[in-house]
Design an enzyme around this catalytic site. Structure first.
Site, PDB file in Angstrom:
ATOM      1  N   ILE A   1       6.097   2.660   5.291  1.00  8.49           N
ATOM      2  CA  ILE A   1       6.420   1.291   5.708  1.00  8.49           C
ATOM      3  C   ILE A   1       6.222   0.274   4.572  1.00  8.49           C
ATOM      4  CG2 ILE A   1       5.872  -0.580   7.331  1.00  8.49           C
ATOM      5  CD1 ILE A   1       5.281   1.540   9.424  1.00  8.49           C
TER       6      ILE A   1
ATOM      7  N   GLU B   1      -2.870  -2.383  -5.851  1.00 10.97           N
ATOM      8  CA  GLU B   1      -3.508  -1.143  -6.314  1.00 10.97           C
ATOM      9  C   GLU B   1      -2.439  -0.219  -6.905  1.00 10.97           C
ATOM     10  OE1 GLU B   1      -5.981   0.816  -3.368  1.00 10.97           O
ATOM     11  OE2 GLU B   1      -4.979   2.690  -3.866  1.00 10.97           O
TER      12      GLU B   1
ATOM     13  N   LEU C   1      -2.569   4.866  10.853  1.00  8.26           N
ATOM     14  CA  LEU C   1      -2.125   5.951  11.739  1.00  8.26           C
ATOM     15  C   LEU C   1      -2.340   5.582  13.202  1.00  8.26           C
ATOM     16  CD1 LEU C   1      -3.575   8.936   9.665  1.00  8.26           C
ATOM     17  CD2 LEU C   1      -1.153   8.411  10.003  1.00  8.26           C
TER      18      LEU C   1
ATOM     19  N   GLY D   1       2.482   4.650   1.533  1.00 10.27           N
ATOM     20  CA  GLY D   1       3.050   4.988   2.840  1.00 10.27           C
ATOM     21  C   GLY D   1       4.469   4.483   2.966  1.00 10.27           C
TER      22      GLY D   1
ATOM     23  N   GLY E   1      -7.579   1.861  -1.061  1.00 12.71           N
ATOM     24  CA  GLY E   1      -7.903   0.439  -1.209  1.00 12.71           C
ATOM     25  C   GLY E   1      -7.553  -0.361   0.024  1.00 12.71           C
TER      26      GLY E   1
ATOM     27  N   GLY F   1       0.805  -1.221   0.000  1.00 12.69           N
ATOM     28  CA  GLY F   1       0.000   0.000   0.000  1.00 12.69           C
ATOM     29  C   GLY F   1       0.831   1.261   0.000  1.00 12.69           C
TER      30      GLY F   1
HETATM   31  N1  COA Z   1      -1.706  10.487  15.780  1.00 12.13           N
HETATM   32  C1  COA Z   1      -1.399  11.699  15.274  1.00 12.13           C
HETATM   33  N2  COA Z   1      -0.567  11.884  14.231  1.00 12.13           N
HETATM   34  C2  COA Z   1       0.006  10.791  13.700  1.00 12.13           C
HETATM   35  C3  COA Z   1      -0.245   9.494  14.175  1.00 12.13           C
HETATM   36  C4  COA Z   1      -1.141   9.374  15.273  1.00 12.13           C
HETATM   37  N3  COA Z   1      -1.441   8.185  15.786  1.00 12.13           N
HETATM   38  N4  COA Z   1       0.465   8.617  13.444  1.00 12.13           N
HETATM   39  C5  COA Z   1       1.146   9.326  12.539  1.00 12.13           C
HETATM   40  N5  COA Z   1       0.875  10.630  12.688  1.00 12.13           N
HETATM   41  C6  COA Z   1       1.390  11.740  11.882  1.00 12.13           C
HETATM   42  C7  COA Z   1       2.900  11.638  11.683  1.00 12.13           C
HETATM   43  O1  COA Z   1       3.592  12.268  12.763  1.00 12.13           O
HETATM   44  C8  COA Z   1       3.086  12.383  10.380  1.00 12.13           C
HETATM   45  O2  COA Z   1       3.020  13.781  10.624  1.00 12.13           O
HETATM   46  P1  COA Z   1       4.189  14.773  10.123  1.00 12.13           P
HETATM   47  O3  COA Z   1       4.048  14.762   8.625  1.00 12.13           O
HETATM   48  O4  COA Z   1       3.836  16.040  10.762  1.00 12.13           O
HETATM   49  O5  COA Z   1       5.461  14.150  10.588  1.00 12.13           O
HETATM   50  C9  COA Z   1       1.810  12.037   9.595  1.00 12.13           C
HETATM   51  O6  COA Z   1       0.859  11.617  10.576  1.00 12.13           O
HETATM   52  C10 COA Z   1       2.012  10.917   8.570  1.00 12.13           C
HETATM   53  O7  COA Z   1       2.536   9.790   9.192  1.00 12.13           O
HETATM   54  P2  COA Z   1       3.429   8.736   8.395  1.00 12.13           P
HETATM   55  O8  COA Z   1       3.594   7.560   9.269  1.00 12.13           O
HETATM   56  O9  COA Z   1       4.658   9.392   7.881  1.00 12.13           O
HETATM   57  O10 COA Z   1       2.480   8.437   7.166  1.00 12.13           O
HETATM   58  P3  COA Z   1       2.735   7.710   5.784  1.00 12.13           P
HETATM   59  O11 COA Z   1       3.172   8.666   4.754  1.00 12.13           O
HETATM   60  O12 COA Z   1       3.557   6.486   5.956  1.00 12.13           O
HETATM   61  O13 COA Z   1       1.222   7.286   5.422  1.00 12.13           O
HETATM   62  C11 COA Z   1      -1.020   6.575   5.966  1.00 12.13           C
HETATM   63  C12 COA Z   1       0.486   6.533   6.322  1.00 12.13           C
HETATM   64  C13 COA Z   1      -1.732   5.631   6.906  1.00 12.13           C
HETATM   65  C14 COA Z   1      -1.557   7.987   6.105  1.00 12.13           C
HETATM   66  C15 COA Z   1      -1.186   6.116   4.500  1.00 12.13           C
HETATM   67  O14 COA Z   1      -0.647   4.850   4.360  1.00 12.13           O
HETATM   68  C16 COA Z   1      -2.655   6.062   4.075  1.00 12.13           C
HETATM   69  O15 COA Z   1      -3.219   7.061   3.725  1.00 12.13           O
HETATM   70  N6  COA Z   1      -3.269   4.859   4.127  1.00 12.13           N
HETATM   71  C17 COA Z   1      -4.663   4.673   3.747  1.00 12.13           C
HETATM   72  C18 COA Z   1      -4.796   4.183   2.336  1.00 12.13           C
HETATM   73  C19 COA Z   1      -4.220   2.828   2.133  1.00 12.13           C
HETATM   74  O16 COA Z   1      -3.679   2.185   3.018  1.00 12.13           O
HETATM   75  N7  COA Z   1      -4.332   2.327   0.913  1.00 12.13           N
HETATM   76  C20 COA Z   1      -3.857   0.994   0.601  1.00 12.13           C
HETATM   77  C21 COA Z   1      -3.768   0.717  -0.855  1.00 12.13           C
HETATM   78  S1  COA Z   1      -2.616   1.800  -1.726  1.00 12.13           S
END
Ligand code: COA
Length: 439
Positions: free
Chosen positions: A219, A238, A313, A217, A336, A215
């Site tokens: 990780i 996706e 998150l 992000g 997705g 996905g």
């Molecule tokens: N509470 C508050 N803020 C939080 C948090 C929490 N529990 N966990 C993370 N954050 C903040 C981080 O500090 C970071 O903020 P910053 O930019 O100010 O540093 C921000 O949220 C993003 O965190 P990060 O871990 O860097 O996100 P990422 O870029 O790895 O994306 C998702 C993670 C979950 C947002 C992203 O994977 C997503 O949108 N997923 C949903 C869609 C999906 O999974 N699709 C799958 C098919 S493609």
């Protein structure tokens, strides 16, 4: 040649394309790196002559003036299936709103709600048979093209020619605007120590011969680097990512054991670096297929040993995942996540993995400071959006290990999730879990 004449007849300037937009129109644009940058960069220039134009988009890569600047509100409203930092800022000021969706239903449901007057997307150059390629996305674009009154494509020689449902004939297009901007790239961080630990736990769960989805992000992308010792992996995803290119080039991805479209790497959109765009260009091994099909959980489930790998998150002690909002503030989108997690569990011997760091270093509201919080929480933050229901969560992985939640009771989930939380938060989580009568 007939197709060349037809192409030339359909050529217009971006100003002429913008001139076709009328008050009250609904414009839908292609996803992420496939978005029509020339059209969107200039859309604000027609503000004085149009009113109430709705623009529906997904993961826009640029903060275009029509939504990032004040003063265009009466002319345009922006509705999006997936937020970015620019859309979060526009939302705060009332210029953007979110469309809740599972990605495989995004186009279909949107069209059932609202007719599309104008579709604008991008394409790579036309071939001698009159075929162009929608290049980087077929997520919802095909359905919208079929339903739209007017189809305008920005044809760009820098865009890769991909195969699958991206193939479109010149006769299906109303107008062409020729452009020449570079393909937008999406940054990929280098895996750090925590990513490597998480990646190793995930590698233990991924058997040789599995088909994987990674996905959006940090990780999921980092995980790819820990799968280098696997054999005969396949791709049904996706988003096609840089990590998949590395796995293919290392001989890990062969697709030979795939039960659905063997040998083919299947995706619905591609987003990454120049390396990725070069890899998918003219590559018949990569099929960019309609998201309505690729992300349909029942289709995903036809792959034997399907493994979905996504991130979140915040997760509560019962397994509810908030992957798209920080409290009530929309951050990204469901995309997705549920499609792929559910699909992987329909798959024979499939697994769905949610991988997250145990903590986050988050901004303290109203200050420049940051503090460390646990991402595993007794209850989700007030207003948090549940992207993946606790009924659909399967494996959860942090840098402290793996929690296998399939079939477990709430009491067992609490214990398993506390065991993979950061040690500094475990006592507090147990206390809270008891107070909430979860354990
Ligand atoms: N509470 C508050 N803020 C939080 C948090 C929490 N529990 N966990 C993370 N954050 C903040 C981080 O500090 C970071 O903020 P910053 O930019 O100010 O540093 C921000 O949220 C993003 O965190 P990060 O871990 O860097 O996100 P990422 O870029 O790895 O994306 C998702 C993670 C979950 C947002 C992203 O994977 C997503 O949108 N997923 C949903 C869609 C999906 O999974 N699709 C799958 C098919 S493609």
């Amino acid at each position: 040649m007939k197709v060349i004449e037809e192409y030339k007849r359909k050529l217009i300037t971006v100003e002429e394309a913008l001139d076709k937009v009328k008050s009250g129109d609904h414009i839908i644009t292609a996803l992420a790196a496939a978005e029509p940058r020339e059209f969107l960069s200039n859309l604000h220039t027609i503000a004085p002559k149009v009113r109430d134009v709705t623009v529906t988009c997904c993961l826009p890569m640029v903060n275009y003036p029509f939504f990032s600047e004040r003063g265009y509100e009466e002319s345009f409203s922006l509705e999006s299936w997936f937020y970015t930092p620019g859309l979060r800022a526009a939302h705060k000021e009332g210029r953007a709103t979110f469309i809740p969706n599972h990605l495989h239903f995004a186009g279909t449901k949107r069209l059932q709600y609202k007719k599309c007057n104008v579709f604008v997307g991008t394409a790579s150059k036309m071939d001698k048979h009159g075929f162009l390629s929608l290049s980087l996305s077929a997520t919802y674009e095909r359905e919208i093209i079929e339903g739209a009154d007017l189809v305008i494509l920005e044809v760009n020689p820098n865009y890769p020619r991909t195969f699958g449902d991206t193939t479109i004939h010149i006769s299906q297009i109303d107008h062409i605007v020729e452009v020449n901007y570079p393909v937008p790239e999406f940054p990929n961080g280098q895996p750090d120590e925590k990513d490597i630990k998480i990646g190793k736990y995930i590698a233990d769960l991924v058997e040789d011969g599995s088909t994987i989805q990674l996905g959006i992000g940090g990780i999921p992308n980092a995980v790819a680097s820990q799968l280098m010792d696997k054999k005969d992996l396949g791709i049904h995803t996706e988003m096609f990512t840089d990590g998949m290119v590395d796995l293919f080039q290392a001989g890990v991805i062969t697709g030979r054991k795939k039960t659905l479209l063997p040998d083919k790497m299947v995706a619905t959109f591609a987003l990454g670096s120049k390396k990725l765009y070069q890899f998918i260009d003219d590559n018949p091994g990569v099929q960019i297929l309609n998201g309505k099909w690729v992300n349909d959980p029942y289709i995903i489930g036809k792959n034997y040993k399907m493994v979905s790998i996504n991130t979140t998150l915040e997760i509560d002690l019962t397994g509810q995942c908030c992957s798209e909002s920080i409290g009530h503030t929309q951050f990204s989108g469901t995309g997705g996540q549920a499609d792929t997690a559910i699909g992987a569990q329909i798959s024979p011997m499939g697994k769905s993995i949610i991988a997250l760091y145990s903590t986050a270093n988050v901004r303290v509201p109203g200050s420049e400071e940051r503090k460390t919080i646990s991402k595993i929480v007794p209850r989700l933050t007030h207003g948090a959006v549940v992207s993946l229901s606790r009924n659909d969560v399967d494996f959860v992985v942090t840098e402290y290990g793996v929690a296998a939640l399939r079939g477990t009771s709430v009491r067992d989930r609490v214990k398993k999730l506390i065991a993979i939380a950061h040690p500094d938060f475990r006592d507090e989580l147990l206390e809270e879990g008891k107070k909430l009568n979860l354990i």
